[in-house]
Design a protein around this motif. Sequence first.
Motif, PDB file in Angstrom:
ATOM      1  N   ILE A   1     -22.886   0.676  23.840  1.00 34.98           N
ATOM      2  CA  ILE A   1     -23.540  -0.415  23.104  1.00 34.98           C
ATOM      3  C   ILE A   1     -22.434  -1.116  22.308  1.00 34.98           C
ATOM      4  O   ILE A   1     -21.844  -0.514  21.398  1.00 34.98           O
ATOM      5  N   THR A   2     -22.137  -2.341  22.679  1.00 35.51           N
ATOM      6  CA  THR A   2     -20.951  -3.007  22.134  1.00 35.51           C
ATOM      7  C   THR A   2     -21.273  -4.457  21.756  1.00 35.51           C
ATOM      8  O   THR A   2     -22.401  -4.907  21.865  1.00 35.51           O
ATOM      9  N   GLY A   3     -20.246  -5.170  21.352  1.00 40.80           N
ATOM     10  CA  GLY A   3     -20.388  -6.589  21.017  1.00 40.80           C
ATOM     11  C   GLY A   3     -20.774  -6.774  19.561  1.00 40.80           C
ATOM     12  O   GLY A   3     -20.215  -6.098  18.676  1.00 40.80           O
ATOM     13  N   LEU A   4     -21.745  -7.638  19.310  1.00 40.55           N
ATOM     14  CA  LEU A   4     -22.109  -8.003  17.939  1.00 40.55           C
ATOM     15  C   LEU A   4     -23.037  -6.954  17.311  1.00 40.55           C
ATOM     16  O   LEU A   4     -24.202  -7.220  17.015  1.00 40.55           O
ATOM     17  N   VAL A   5     -22.479  -5.743  17.146  1.00 41.22           N
ATOM     18  CA  VAL A   5     -23.207  -4.650  16.485  1.00 41.22           C
ATOM     19  C   VAL A   5     -22.324  -4.086  15.368  1.00 41.22           C
ATOM     20  O   VAL A   5     -21.099  -4.185  15.430  1.00 41.22           O
ATOM     21  N   GLU A   6     -22.966  -3.509  14.348  1.00 37.16           N
ATOM     22  CA  GLU A   6     -22.205  -2.920  13.235  1.00 37.16           C
ATOM     23  C   GLU A   6     -21.430  -1.701  13.706  1.00 37.16           C
ATOM     24  O   GLU A   6     -20.277  -1.504  13.339  1.00 37.16           O
ATOM     25  N   THR A   7     -22.088  -0.860  14.517  1.00 38.46           N
ATOM     26  CA  THR A   7     -21.486   0.386  14.976  1.00 38.46           C
ATOM     27  C   THR A   7     -21.599   0.482  16.485  1.00 38.46           C
ATOM     28  O   THR A   7     -22.688   0.746  17.005  1.00 38.46           O
ATOM     29  N   PRO A   8     -20.539   0.276  17.216  1.00 42.46           N
ATOM     30  CA  PRO A   8     -20.614   0.464  18.668  1.00 42.46           C
ATOM     31  C   PRO A   8     -20.992   1.921  18.969  1.00 42.46           C
ATOM     32  O   PRO A   8     -20.594   2.849  18.249  1.00 42.46           O
ATOM     33  N   LEU A   9     -21.776   2.118  20.023  1.00 39.41           N
ATOM     34  CA  LEU A   9     -22.260   3.458  20.353  1.00 39.41           C
ATOM     35  C   LEU A   9     -21.887   3.806  21.787  1.00 39.41           C
ATOM     36  O   LEU A   9     -21.717   2.918  22.630  1.00 39.41           O
ATOM     37  N   SER A  10     -21.775   5.105  22.043  1.00 38.21           N
ATOM     38  CA  SER A  10     -21.598   5.598  23.400  1.00 38.21           C
ATOM     39  C   SER A  10     -22.621   6.717  23.560  1.00 38.21           C
ATOM     40  O   SER A  10     -22.462   7.800  23.000  1.00 38.21           O
TER      41      SER A  10
END
Length: 247
Positions: free
Chosen positions: A93-102
Amino acid sequence: MRRRNFLVAAGAAFLAGCNKVDESRLFGALVDGAENWHRGIHRALGMGRITMAPEYTSADISPFFRGNGTTQVGTPEYNAARDTGFVDWRLAITGLVETPLSLSLDDLRALPQRTQITRHDCVEGWSAIGEWTGPQLSEVLALAGVKSGARFAVFRCADALRSGPYYESCDMDDAMHPQTIIAHLLNGRPLPERNGAPLRMRIERQLGYKHPKYLTGIELVASLDGIGLGKGGYWEDHNGYQWYAGI
Ligand SMILES: Nc1nc2c(c(=O)[nH]1)N[C@H]1C(S)=C(S)[C@@H](COP(=O)(O)O)O[C@H]1N2
Ligand SMILES: [Mo]
């Protein structure tokens, strides 16, 4: 198409009877072109964020949910992942997010789950009803934290078609819609490969090609300009399909 024509007709009637819409705005909607018109009417009639796609009962489930487009990914990486039960599969989960997730499959299974029995409509002229289970995309995006400026969710897939990997996108109304889920079960079982194992999107207010399979990543962006050829999806870029495929 009959439904779409109906929608456009209903939309025109709606606007005609609605004195809040002045003529210049109506004119603007008309010159924006048919696709924006369709999207605008769909949203104006409250068919975007608010209304739900029809849901069915278990008696309606199709005995066989056919596969379409890619039905076997065929790369060594995918085959190895499949043969180990997708334990190492990650959804980025990437891009315009506060915390990228995997996120692993276990991470996704640990979130609150939604199960829905819906009808899938492919533009090629077939439909199938299936029961899909997975966390809502809104739930996952809440974990990551959506940054202001995010306007679209872009979906990345593991399969490569003739012109490269499959990809799709939707606006934030569809991304946050309660029936937009990251499905890992079909009819109570892990997705078959033909239907997108281990993860596929269900964006139930949209036609079949807007439901990407073999999902590896979701990226929030402000614009679709830099994605593929700029039209927001594999078939939009390569075959002229409309980006807004609301049903
Ligand atoms: N990654 C990926 N997603 C995809 C496709 C594809 O070829 N690759 N085909 C799309 C089309 S056109 C349809 S109709 C549905 C088919 O879903 P199904 O194979 O589960 O029937 O997946 C959509 N998502
Ligand atoms: Mo399709």
